[in-house]
Enzyme design. Structure first.
Site, mmCIF file in Angstrom:
data_model
loop_
_atom_site.group_PDB
_atom_site.id
_atom_site.type_symbol
_atom_site.label_atom_id
_atom_site.label_comp_id
_atom_site.label_asym_id
_atom_site.label_seq_id
_atom_site.Cartn_x
_atom_site.Cartn_y
_atom_site.Cartn_z
ATOM 1 N N ASN A 69 0.829 -1.205 0.000
ATOM 2 C CA ASN A 69 0.000 0.000 0.000
ATOM 3 C C ASN A 69 0.856 1.245 0.000
ATOM 4 O OD1 ASN A 69 -0.408 1.927 2.537
ATOM 5 N ND2 ASN A 69 0.254 -0.085 3.304
ATOM 6 N N ALA A 70 0.326 2.268 -0.666
ATOM 7 C CA ALA A 70 0.913 3.608 -0.543
ATOM 8 C C ALA A 70 -0.267 4.570 -0.511
ATOM 9 C CB ALA A 70 1.845 3.923 -1.698
ATOM 10 N N GLY A 72 -0.414 7.157 1.496
ATOM 11 C CA GLY A 72 0.121 8.524 1.561
ATOM 12 C C GLY A 72 -0.335 9.290 2.786
ATOM 13 N N CYS A 128 6.500 5.077 8.567
ATOM 14 C CA CYS A 128 5.792 4.925 7.299
ATOM 15 C C CYS A 128 6.839 4.972 6.173
ATOM 16 C CB CYS A 128 4.777 6.061 7.130
ATOM 17 S SG CYS A 128 3.974 5.989 5.537
ATOM 18 N N LYS A 163 6.862 3.486 17.091
ATOM 19 C CA LYS A 163 6.729 2.442 16.059
ATOM 20 C C LYS A 163 7.858 2.602 15.040
ATOM 21 C CE LYS A 163 3.428 0.340 12.926
ATOM 22 N NZ LYS A 163 2.079 0.453 12.362
ATOM 23 N N ASN A 188 6.710 -1.637 11.111
ATOM 24 C CA ASN A 188 5.850 -1.057 10.079
ATOM 25 C C ASN A 188 6.137 -1.821 8.783
ATOM 26 O OD1 ASN A 188 4.303 0.767 8.428
ATOM 27 N ND2 ASN A 188 4.622 2.331 9.990
ATOM 28 N N GLY A 240 1.976 -9.438 9.763
ATOM 29 C CA GLY A 240 1.541 -10.743 9.273
ATOM 30 C C GLY A 240 0.778 -11.608 10.253
#
Ligand SMILES: Cc1cc2nc3c(=O)[nH]c(=O)nc-3n(C[C@H](O)[C@H](O)[C@H](O)COP(=O)(O)O)c2cc1C
Length: 301
Positions: A69-70, A72, A128, A163, A188, A240
């Site tokens: 995913n991106a 944003g 991120c 994180k 992440n 996961g």
């Protein structure tokens, strides 16, 4: 049997919704808590509203391996977020406010707002992998990580979770810089890319995205094992987790709790009660009375 206490918070089970999956709105957070999650982390919230990247923002790998995913860091901005926290809090489980910024001042501003809105803890998104000026760009600068964590710790009374990114060769050094946090959250997403060979172009509009789901679990397990063996800070495992066995694996690697993200996207919100059931069955069969008995056992052999 599954309850966990962490930084003075009580979790009825160690399964916490990870940031970014059905957790921007108070209503969906309540639904997920009712579906069995022991705690909830909100979508990462910034100082201002952000639209995120244009579509496509998600690519699903074959055979349930995971997703890239991106998004944003699309989010409504901190000023309008108080009502969502108020609604999420009605679910009766700990609510952890995730925030992202580019400087210690911005993180402090966001953490204070989240605290005022009533969160039980804040989670600093230092990881991120696809937002310029934020996330891992900040979270791989050791001095900046240390300053952000210590400034936020000084500014709020609620526990502060950091994180971290797996996209580094200096994980232990970064974790050490963040060790004033009340807990470290690992991991992440992993930087990744998919190419549409018919279009001859990367699938995602941002080209690079973050890989998550079952295919990154070994990376998360290794990160949790290494950091929790080295540092005396509680670690929360992410990456996961889809089954009771996955959650137990993270706990044996050294995690005190786990976060669940992509499994909710791929399997729906009933995944929480399913993981709870599988953990209970395994623990009963193996004569384990509580989660605490399993934390880090794989390190002691
Ligand atoms: C669609 C999507 C959006 C995400 N958004 C965020 C986010 O806003 N903040 C954050 O810290 N992590 C975000 N993550 C990362 C997850 O919280 C988690 O760390 C990662 O996906 C690995 O766990 P999983 O394999 O259980 O999904 C996002 C992940 C996905 C798949």
């Amino acid at each position: 049997m599954l309850s966990v206490s962490l930084n003075g918070m009580f979790f009825k089970n160690p399964l916490i919704l990870a940031s970014g999956i059905l957790d921007e709105s108070g209503d969906t957070m309540v639904r997920i808590a009712r579906a069995g999650a022991g705690g909830i982390v909100t979508k990462s919230i910034g100082s201002k509203e952000r639209a995120g990247y244009p579509n496509p923002v998600i690519y699903e790998l074959p055979d349930g391996m995971g997703i890239i995913n991106a998004i944003g860091l699309a989010n409504p901005g901190i000023d309008s977020y108080g009502d969502e926290i108020k609604i999420a809090k009605t679910a009766g489980v700990p609510v952890i406010g995730s925030i992202f910024g580019s400087s210690p001042e911005e993180f402090v501003f966001l953490a204070k707002k989240m605290e005022r809105y009533g969160v039980d803890a804040v989670e600093l998104n230092l990881s991120c992998p696809h937002a310029r000026g934020y996330g891992m760009e900040v979270g791989t600068d050791k001095e900046l990580v240390e300053e952000i964590v210590s400034e936020v710790k000084k500014a709020v009374r609620v526990p502060v979770w950091a994180k971290l990114t797996p996209n580094t060769h200096s994980l232990i050094e970064i974790a050490t810089s963040a060790s004033a946090a009340d807990a470290l959250v690992l991991i992440n997403t992993v930087r990744g890319m998919a190419i549409d060979i018919d279009a001859r172009l990367p699938v995602l509009s941002n080209r690079v995205g973050g890989l998550s789901g079952p295919c990154i679990k070994p990376i998360g397990i290794r990160a949790v094992y290494e950091v929790s063996s080295e540092l005396n800070v509680p670690v929360i495992g992410v990456g996961g987790v889809t089954s009771g066995r996955d959650a137990i694996e993270y706990i044996m690697a050294g995690a005190k709790a786990v976060e669940v993200g992509t499994a909710v996207y791929l399997r729906g919100i009933s995944v929480f009660s399913q993981i709870v059931r599988e953990m209970e069955e395994w623990m009963l069969k193996n004569d384990v009375g509580g989660v605490e008995e399993l934390v880090g056992v794989a390190q002691r052999r």
